[in-house]
Write an enzyme that holds these catalytic residues in place. Structure first.
Site, PDB file in Angstrom:
ATOM      1  N   ALA A 260       0.803  -1.225   0.000  1.00 29.34           N
ATOM      2  CA  ALA A 260       0.000   0.000   0.000  1.00 29.34           C
ATOM      3  C   ALA A 260       0.836   1.275   0.000  1.00 29.34           C
ATOM      4  O   ALA A 260       0.367   2.325   0.414  1.00 29.34           O
ATOM      5  CB  ALA A 260      -0.975   0.010   1.179  1.00 29.34           C
TER       6      ALA A 260
ATOM      7  N   HIS B 146       5.261   4.590  -3.765  1.00 31.13           N
ATOM      8  CA  HIS B 146       6.713   4.759  -3.689  1.00 31.13           C
ATOM      9  C   HIS B 146       7.143   6.078  -4.313  1.00 31.13           C
ATOM     10  O   HIS B 146       6.548   6.532  -5.288  1.00 31.13           O
ATOM     11  CB  HIS B 146       7.415   3.605  -4.407  1.00 31.13           C
ATOM     12  CG  HIS B 146       7.265   2.293  -3.709  1.00 31.13           C
ATOM     13  ND1 HIS B 146       7.883   2.029  -2.510  1.00 31.13           N
ATOM     14  CD2 HIS B 146       6.559   1.186  -4.031  1.00 31.13           C
ATOM     15  CE1 HIS B 146       7.560   0.798  -2.130  1.00 31.13           C
ATOM     16  NE2 HIS B 146       6.749   0.269  -3.024  1.00 31.13           N
TER      17      HIS B 146
ATOM     18  N   SER C   1       1.804   2.296  -7.276  1.00 30.06           N
ATOM     19  CA  SER C   1       2.227   3.696  -7.390  1.00 30.06           C
ATOM     20  C   SER C   1       2.136   4.176  -8.825  1.00 30.06           C
ATOM     21  O   SER C   1       1.865   5.349  -9.087  1.00 30.06           O
ATOM     22  CB  SER C   1       3.678   3.836  -6.944  1.00 30.06           C
ATOM     23  OG  SER C   1       3.969   2.992  -5.876  1.00 30.06           O
TER      24      SER C   1
ATOM     25  N   CYS D 192     -20.952  -3.852  12.665  1.00 27.73           N
ATOM     26  CA  CYS D 192     -19.622  -4.298  13.086  1.00 27.73           C
ATOM     27  C   CYS D 192     -19.213  -3.450  14.274  1.00 27.73           C
ATOM     28  O   CYS D 192     -19.030  -2.242  14.148  1.00 27.73           O
ATOM     29  CB  CYS D 192     -18.623  -4.124  11.943  1.00 27.73           C
ATOM     30  SG  CYS D 192     -16.899  -4.232  12.445  1.00 27.73           S
TER      31      CYS D 192
HETATM   32  C1  FAD Z   1       3.662  -8.371  -1.693  1.00 18.78           C
HETATM   33  C2  FAD Z   1       3.472  -7.210  -2.611  1.00 18.78           C
HETATM   34  C3  FAD Z   1       3.781  -5.915  -2.198  1.00 18.78           C
HETATM   35  C4  FAD Z   1       3.623  -4.839  -3.047  1.00 18.78           C
HETATM   36  N1  FAD Z   1       3.821  -3.577  -2.590  1.00 18.78           N
HETATM   37  C5  FAD Z   1       3.595  -2.533  -3.394  1.00 18.78           C
HETATM   38  C6  FAD Z   1       3.716  -1.208  -2.938  1.00 18.78           C
HETATM   39  O1  FAD Z   1       3.910  -0.972  -1.741  1.00 18.78           O
HETATM   40  N2  FAD Z   1       3.590  -0.194  -3.799  1.00 18.78           N
HETATM   41  C7  FAD Z   1       3.347  -0.413  -5.103  1.00 18.78           C
HETATM   42  O2  FAD Z   1       3.281   0.547  -5.849  1.00 18.78           O
HETATM   43  N3  FAD Z   1       3.149  -1.653  -5.578  1.00 18.78           N
HETATM   44  C8  FAD Z   1       3.271  -2.707  -4.763  1.00 18.78           C
HETATM   45  N4  FAD Z   1       3.070  -3.969  -5.216  1.00 18.78           N
HETATM   46  C9  FAD Z   1       2.710  -4.157  -6.599  1.00 18.78           C
HETATM   47  C10 FAD Z   1       1.226  -3.935  -6.851  1.00 18.78           C
HETATM   48  O3  FAD Z   1       0.452  -4.564  -5.884  1.00 18.78           O
HETATM   49  C11 FAD Z   1       0.887  -4.503  -8.201  1.00 18.78           C
HETATM   50  O4  FAD Z   1       1.790  -3.979  -9.130  1.00 18.78           O
HETATM   51  C12 FAD Z   1      -0.503  -4.146  -8.666  1.00 18.78           C
HETATM   52  O5  FAD Z   1      -1.463  -4.490  -7.710  1.00 18.78           O
HETATM   53  C13 FAD Z   1      -0.769  -4.871  -9.945  1.00 18.78           C
HETATM   54  O6  FAD Z   1      -2.061  -4.610 -10.368  1.00 18.78           O
HETATM   55  P1  FAD Z   1      -2.641  -5.402 -11.593  1.00 18.78           P
HETATM   56  O7  FAD Z   1      -3.943  -4.799 -11.884  1.00 18.78           O
HETATM   57  O8  FAD Z   1      -1.621  -5.437 -12.665  1.00 18.78           O
HETATM   58  O9  FAD Z   1      -2.733  -6.911 -11.116  1.00 18.78           O
HETATM   59  P2  FAD Z   1      -3.807  -7.656 -10.220  1.00 18.78           P
HETATM   60  O10 FAD Z   1      -4.300  -6.835  -9.129  1.00 18.78           O
HETATM   61  O11 FAD Z   1      -3.235  -8.973  -9.901  1.00 18.78           O
HETATM   62  O12 FAD Z   1      -5.047  -7.851 -11.190  1.00 18.78           O
HETATM   63  C14 FAD Z   1      -5.024  -8.722 -12.271  1.00 18.78           C
HETATM   64  C15 FAD Z   1      -6.427  -9.221 -12.501  1.00 18.78           C
HETATM   65  O13 FAD Z   1      -6.483  -9.942 -13.710  1.00 18.78           O
HETATM   66  C16 FAD Z   1      -7.394 -10.999 -13.564  1.00 18.78           C
HETATM   67  N5  FAD Z   1      -7.112 -12.007 -14.570  1.00 18.78           N
HETATM   68  C17 FAD Z   1      -5.998 -12.746 -14.706  1.00 18.78           C
HETATM   69  N6  FAD Z   1      -6.129 -13.596 -15.732  1.00 18.78           N
HETATM   70  C18 FAD Z   1      -7.346 -13.385 -16.272  1.00 18.78           C
HETATM   71  C19 FAD Z   1      -8.047 -13.953 -17.363  1.00 18.78           C
HETATM   72  N7  FAD Z   1      -7.519 -14.921 -18.098  1.00 18.78           N
HETATM   73  N8  FAD Z   1      -9.296 -13.511 -17.627  1.00 18.78           N
HETATM   74  C20 FAD Z   1      -9.843 -12.518 -16.882  1.00 18.78           C
HETATM   75  N9  FAD Z   1      -9.209 -11.942 -15.839  1.00 18.78           N
HETATM   76  C21 FAD Z   1      -7.978 -12.371 -15.545  1.00 18.78           C
HETATM   77  C22 FAD Z   1      -7.115 -11.475 -12.171  1.00 18.78           C
HETATM   78  O14 FAD Z   1      -8.198 -12.223 -11.667  1.00 18.78           O
HETATM   79  C23 FAD Z   1      -6.895 -10.175 -11.425  1.00 18.78           C
HETATM   80  O15 FAD Z   1      -8.072  -9.695 -10.855  1.00 18.78           O
HETATM   81  C24 FAD Z   1       3.196  -5.055  -4.369  1.00 18.78           C
HETATM   82  C25 FAD Z   1       2.853  -6.346  -4.770  1.00 18.78           C
HETATM   83  C26 FAD Z   1       2.946  -7.408  -3.894  1.00 18.78           C
HETATM   84  C27 FAD Z   1       2.490  -8.752  -4.310  1.00 18.78           C
END
Ligand code: FAD
Ligand code: FAD
Lengths: 414, 481
Positions: B46, B49, B342, B401
């Site tokens: 969360a 950065h 971020s 809650c």
């Molecule tokens: C432990 C950890 C700590 C982190 N800390 C930070 C931080 O402090 N600051 C920061 O900036 N970033 C941080 N990050 C990174 C950040 O969380 C991710 O970069 C960001 O959440 C990615 O978002 P997204 O939408 O790409 O992926 P996701 O949130 O994973 O969303 C991808 C979505 O795609 C869907 N999907 C996948 N395949 C399919 C399909 N075939 N058909 C339909 N839907 C599909 C999934 O169900 C999911 O809902 C961290 C990550 C982790 C794991």
């Protein structure tokens, strides 16, 4: 200020109701009970099993029946008003109670306050069990509410962690409802539940109870698919991973302890006892915040509601006295737990006439146990008991005229 | 025929959807799960950065610094909490101090404002309780904390308000690229036809890419575990406290959350798979040790829960953004590991530009509403506001809650706003009901009743978080009679 009352009671469980009745009997003209639920009776409403009231009423009642006796009396008492669906949000040190309900925000200036908010259950998070976070992990009380009040089955194949009373009773309930209860695991070498519950709930239903055993991991992505259980080293409580085994189940019920619900208490500035997680009180059940009293599970966790009712009557009576200006401020001495004693309630005593009952729990099993209560060099009570276990609350009476300094309560093997 | 379908409703997909909703085009977001924010976007640190730990010249460095600067406006418009608490990277030796200075140099090249190297005393002044073993630290005043799932939910709701369609339970499984369009088909044989596909599928983005003929990268999972501490014990930390980075990332940090809790995390478990979000005892033990190293007084024995998220680690070492070389109808937002949260607003802006360059005709609509409203939580209201709220809607008078003081009115609103299916975890993320100390012990049955009442989902069908995560398995014998 919306209104003024002599005594405001927070929580309409057995503690709150008994305190209200006694406060009225002791002369408080206006007693107001505030309860967040839609019905009075507290946690008893979901305890539909027998076993309440043996000591207080001399007969065996179910939880709702026990509660109903108090509800009926309260209803027939003109000076007591019960506000339901009303959640108290804060209690100030000068006894202004703020609550919210359908009718809006209410503030009440109380002559005295009785805290009777009960307790909540310890959760998986507080234990830190490793693994996934699927559906099917419930605290036993939550499952009890689902089964007994909503008619819902939380699962069909159950492992219970913790042998507290709620866990034991729920193990039996789940069997009665057609579920398979694989086992009850207990981390300690003894149960924190009542002996009669171990016999009636587990033994009579063929449910195995494993001591020195815990759940080390939860499995299943969406719904629980099983748990890994392992024995623990009796000395360190660390799991012995070579004993780990997988137990398939769809539900894990946790009965791993109750914690007094003291957020409001802390807001009053009252001193807290780190062992009970409740307030520090004197024999009148007055906290260190003047005019604020506490009783029932919010003060310390009781296993028998009969003791709750008794304690609540003390708090209610003294709250009324305080509100009427009849409870004088007095100097107190400390009551200290020693040896095998984990805690004592009350933690303070006022020197003087009459008798005081001390309630306490031991931290481990003693067979046989020797109890010594003393004041400086003077022994007030010296007693032997065949067995004392952490699951049962013990009681002893002392003569206050003998008390002129701090009192110690001590249990040893022997 | 859609102009754009976005695959994945994480923070990246939802931010892109919001940015696309400014234009006169037809957009759909396709999500495999029942709700938004079910992947990495619900379980991360969360942190917004500052942008000093990305190598200069990378996509990461560019979108992180740009994204950080956009956060104030996005959070204001979307009613998402943001606190610019600043971050510290603590060094425990002279070698680590060299590391920290390298981060400063990176940061300055990346254009991060306000960076400063602090002495031990200055660091302790910024964060009392920091370990006395610390020899110095990097200070980044633009480091901030936010709520990642709230950000995702808010972007999705705002996009939806501006006309973007959302489809859940849609696992994109087959993709056919035609001459002038793409057909995306789900496991349940639902078919969407679109001119462009934006790949925001998180850890599965390499699979989506491959389905469209681009196998230029792979993604592996790297699990990160956390322990969240009781709010009562959380007052000890005010800033984001990092340790000098190791080979697997930014290392374990100790940080406050916008809701007043504190956490320790994440671990870094390489090649952990893409789905396993279990927490291990070894992980928890390692976190406690690392937390104590940063801040000796950390109350590691006061957890209220533990959880884990999975980083989508790209084989290329950088975010994969822009039009695919292999398939011009595919726009990538792939390999979005940290700092993806971020960067999300900047990725959204860049993705729209990539679509424009790819040939999509983008005409701004006059009526785009950037604001997504959320009623103030009852818990945050003043006495007067509370009184007025109950006066207007008596359901504010019914606290469901008790740990977090969440009322029926708020839960009803959250259920009604949910774009996918209401679940227990979905209500929890939107309102905090069940996030407190009792973790739903009291309110879960009551929240279920409200999901039935306002969401029209019968008790037996209510899930914790979709799929087979049913809360109950049937009626009791008594009830069946
Ligand atoms: C432990 C950890 C700590 C982190 N800390 C930070 C931080 O402090 N600051 C920061 O900036 N970033 C941080 N990050 C990174 C950040 O969380 C991710 O970069 C960001 O959440 C990615 O978002 P997204 O939408 O790409 O992926 P996701 O949130 O994973 O969303 C991808 C979505 O795609 C869907 N999907 C996948 N395949 C399919 C399909 N075939 N058909 C339909 N839907 C599909 C999934 O169900 C999911 O809902 C961290 C990550 C982790 C794991
Ligand atoms: C599952 C279970 C099984 C048990 N089995 C037995 C048994 O077999 N025999 C036996 O003798 N005893 C048994 N007990 C013990 C006995 O029931 C309890 O000790 C007793 O109910 C405690 O009473 P109380 O009034 O302190 O708390 P509670 O019954 O918990 O009542 C507290 C009340 O306060 C209300 N409240 C809390 N906070 C607020 C607020 N802020 N504003 C307004 N209202 C509030 C709550 O809604 C609740 O109604 C059992 C207990 C449990 C939990």
């Amino acid at each position: 200020m919306d209104r003024k009352v002599d005594v405001a009671v927070i929580g309409g469980g057995p503690a709150g109701l008994a305190a209200a009745l006694k406060a009225h009997e002791a002369g408080a003209r206006q007693v107001l009970v505030m309860e967040r639920d839609s019905y009075p009776g507290g946690i008893l409403q979901q305890c539909i099993h027998n076993g309440f009231g043996l000591h207080y009423f001399g007969e065996e009642l179910t939880g709702p029946e026990y509660a109903q006796r108090f509800v009926d009396q309260v209803e027939h008492t003109d000076g007591i008003e019960v506000m339901l669906d009303t959640m108290v949000l804060s209690v100030s040190p000068d006894r202004v109670v703020t609550a919210v309900g359908k009718a809006g925000l209410i503030t009440v200036q109380a002559g005295a306050v009785v805290l009777a908010m009960g307790c909540r259950e310890r959760t998986r998070g507080a234990l830190g069990i490793a693994g996934t976070r699927p559906a099917g992990v419930y605290t036993a009380g939550c499952a009890q509410r689902l089964v007994n009040m909503e008619g819902m089955m939380p699962g069909r194949r159950v492992v219970v962690l913790g042998s507290g009373d709620i866990g034991l009773i729920m193990a039996r309930r789940m069997v009665w409802e057609g579920a398979k209860v694989e086992m009850v695991c207990e981390l300690m070498p003894y149960s924190s539940g009542l002996n009669r519950n171990i016999v009636q709930c587990l033994e009579d239903n063929g449910i195995p109870l494993y001591f020195n055993t815990t759940v080390v991991e939860i499995h299943g992505q969406e719904r629980v698919e099983g748990v890994t259980v392992a024995e623990v080293d009796p000395a360190t409580r660390a799991p012995k991973m070579e004993t780990a085994r997988f137990v398939p189940c769809d539900t894990l019920l946790l009965s791993v302890g109750l914690i007094p619900e003291n957020e409001l208490t802390k807001g009053t500035g009252a001193d807290m006892d780190p062992v009970t997680s409740g307030a520090v009180v004197d024999a009148a059940r007055q906290t260190t915040a003047e005019g604020i009293f506490a009783c029932g599970n919010v003060l310390h966790v009781h296993d028998l509601v009969d003791n709750v009712s008794r304690e609540a009557a003390i708090a209610g009576e003294n709250a009324a006295k305080y509100a009427l200006g009849k409870l004088n401020k007095a100097e107190t001495v400390r009551v200290m737990a020693q040896g095998g004693v984990r805690y004592v309630v009350p933690q303070r005593l006022v020197k003087g006439e009459g008798k005081a009952e001390l309630y306490f729990r031991v931290g481990a099993a003693f067979k046989p146990a020797r109890l010594t209560i003393s004041c400086a060099e003077r022994v007030l009570v010296s007693k032997k008991k065949l067995v004392m276990t952490p699951g049962e609350m013990e009681k002893a009476e002392i003569d206050l005229s003998q008390v002129d300094g701090d009192v110690t309560v001590r249990v040893e093997e022997g | 025929m859609y102009d754009v379908v976005v695959i994945g409703a994480g923070v990246v997909g939802c931010a892109i959807a919001r940015q696309l909703s400014k234009y006169k085009i037809r957009v759909a977001v396709l999500e495999a799960k029942v709700d938004v924010a079910m992947g990495a976007s619900r379980a991360n640190s969360a942190i917004v950065h500052a942008g000093y730990d990305c190598k200069p010249g990378t996509n990461m460095a560019r979108v992180n610094v740009a994204g950080n600067a956009m956060y104030d406006e996005w959070c204001r418009d979307l009613c998402v909490p943001l606190k610019r608490v600043g971050s510290l990277v603590a060094a425990f030796s002279e070698e680590e101090m060299e590391q920290v200075k390298k981060l400063r140099d990176y940061g300055e090249k990346n254009g991060v404002p306000g960076l400063a190297i602090l002495t031990r005393e200055e660091a302790l002044d910024k964060q009392p309780g920091l370990s006395p073993e610390v020899v110095g630290a990097l200070w980044a005043p633009t480091g901030a904390i936010t709520c990642p799932y709230e950000m995702t939910i808010a972007c999705a709701e705002n996009a939806h308000d501006n006309g973007v369609e959302f489809y859940f339970d849609f696992l994109a499984e087959k993709i056919t690229t035609l001459r002038d369009a793409v057909e995306v088909e789900s496991d349940k044989n639902v078919l969407f036809r679109s001119r462009y596909v934006v790949n925001a599928a998180g850890v599965h983005a390499d699979e989506i890419s491959r389905l469209m003929g681009d196998d230029s990268f792979t993604i592996s999972g790297r699990k990160g575990e956390y322990i969240l501490l009781d709010r009562e014990a959380s007052g000890f930390v005010q800033r984001v406290v990092f340790q000098a980075p190791g080979p697997l990332g930014k290392g374990v940090l100790v940080s406050p959350t916008v809701d007043g809790n504190a956490f320790i995390g994440p671990t870094a478990v390489d090649d952990s798979g893409k789905e396993d979000t279990s927490v291990t005892q070894a992980g928890v033990d390692a976190l406690k040790r690392a937390g104590v190293r940063s801040m000796p007084q950390v109350p590691a024995n006061r957890p209220i829960t533990a959880f884990a998220g999975i980083r989508a680690i790209p084989s290329t070492g950088d975010f994969i953004l822009g039009q695919s070389k292999a398939n011009p109808r595919l726009i990538q937002a792939a390999g979005i590991c940290s700092p993806g949260l971020s960067s999300a607003p900047a990725i959204a802006v860049e993705t729209v530009e990539s679509l424009r360059r790819a040939g999509l005709n983008l005409v701004e609509r006059g009526d785009f509403n950037p604001v997504r409203k959320k009623e103030k939580p009852f818990r945050a209201m003043t006495q007067e506001e509370r009184a007025a709220a109950v006066e207007k809607d008596p359901r504010y008078g019914r606290v469901i809650c008790r740990c977090e003081t969440v009322t029926e009115a708020e839960i009803a609103a959250a259920i009604e706003r949910t774009l996918g299916k209401a679940t227990l975890d979905g209500v929890k993320r939107r309102t905090r009901a069940g996030m407190g100390r009792c973790q739903g012990g009291f309110c879960a049955p009551r929240v279920m009743e409200l999901i039935e009442k306002y969401g029209g989902i019968p008790m037996e069908k209510i899930t914790k978080n979709g799929g087979a995560s049913k809360m109950i398995v049937g009626r009791t014998r008594q009830e069946e009679k």
